[in-house]
Design a protein around this motif. Sequence first.
Motif, PDB file in Angstrom:
ATOM      1  N   UNK A 254       3.444  -1.761  -3.882  1.00  0.00           N
ATOM      2  CA  UNK A 254       4.027  -1.194  -2.664  1.00  0.00           C
ATOM      3  C   UNK A 254       3.712   0.296  -2.555  1.00  0.00           C
ATOM      4  N   UNK A 255       3.735   1.002  -3.665  1.00  0.00           N
ATOM      5  CA  UNK A 255       3.435   2.441  -3.648  1.00  0.00           C
ATOM      6  C   UNK A 255       1.968   2.692  -3.277  1.00  0.00           C
ATOM      7  N   UNK A 256       1.059   1.937  -3.877  1.00  0.00           N
ATOM      8  CA  UNK A 256      -0.364   2.085  -3.570  1.00  0.00           C
ATOM      9  C   UNK A 256      -0.628   1.763  -2.100  1.00  0.00           C
ATOM     10  N   UNK A 257      -0.059   0.673  -1.624  1.00  0.00           N
ATOM     11  CA  UNK A 257      -0.256   0.269  -0.229  1.00  0.00           C
ATOM     12  C   UNK A 257       0.292   1.321   0.724  1.00  0.00           C
ATOM     13  N   UNK A 258       1.429   1.898   0.396  1.00  0.00           N
ATOM     14  CA  UNK A 258       2.015   2.937   1.243  1.00  0.00           C
ATOM     15  C   UNK A 258       1.114   4.167   1.301  1.00  0.00           C
ATOM     16  N   UNK A 259       0.541   4.556   0.165  1.00  0.00           N
ATOM     17  CA  UNK A 259      -0.363   5.721   0.142  1.00  0.00           C
ATOM     18  C   UNK A 259      -1.615   5.472   0.992  1.00  0.00           C
ATOM     19  N   UNK A 260      -2.191   4.284   0.835  1.00  0.00           N
ATOM     20  CA  UNK A 260      -3.375   3.927   1.630  1.00  0.00           C
ATOM     21  C   UNK A 260      -3.007   3.865   3.107  1.00  0.00           C
ATOM     22  N   UNK A 261      -1.861   3.263   3.400  1.00  0.00           N
ATOM     23  CA  UNK A 261      -1.407   3.165   4.782  1.00  0.00           C
ATOM     24  C   UNK A 261      -1.258   4.517   5.439  1.00  0.00           C
ATOM     25  N   UNK A 262      -0.718   5.464   4.697  1.00  0.00           N
ATOM     26  CA  UNK A 262      -0.549   6.821   5.235  1.00  0.00           C
ATOM     27  C   UNK A 262      -1.908   7.493   5.463  1.00  0.00           C
ATOM     28  N   UNK A 263      -2.791   7.380   4.478  1.00  0.00           N
ATOM     29  CA  UNK A 263      -4.110   8.014   4.568  1.00  0.00           C
ATOM     30  C   UNK A 263      -4.931   7.434   5.720  1.00  0.00           C
ATOM     31  N   UNK A 264      -4.853   6.112   5.900  1.00  0.00           N
ATOM     32  CA  UNK A 264      -5.647   5.450   6.941  1.00  0.00           C
ATOM     33  C   UNK A 264      -4.868   5.216   8.242  1.00  0.00           C
TER      34      UNK A 264
END
Length: 75
Positions: free
Chosen positions: A47-57
């Motif tokens: 969930x943390x990794x997905x949230x970081x990618x989601x924010x960046x993209x």
Amino acid sequence: MNRNDVTELVIASRIARKISWAKLAETVGHSKEWTTAALLGQMTLTSEQAARVGKLLDLPSEAVALLQVVPYKGS
């Protein structure tokens, strides 16, 4: 939206924002190869990794959730 839609969205967003796979790997905290495979639908992000990618993209919440779903491999 399904996982294939998320893959297309990740690719389009990465290109539009001129973000390299290496930058995404740095954001996720894994190798470039693992991160590329994960974002193309072959691995599962936390969930943390997905949230970081989601924010960046700038991905919608539905896409972020789908990045965390275990992919179906084989038939």
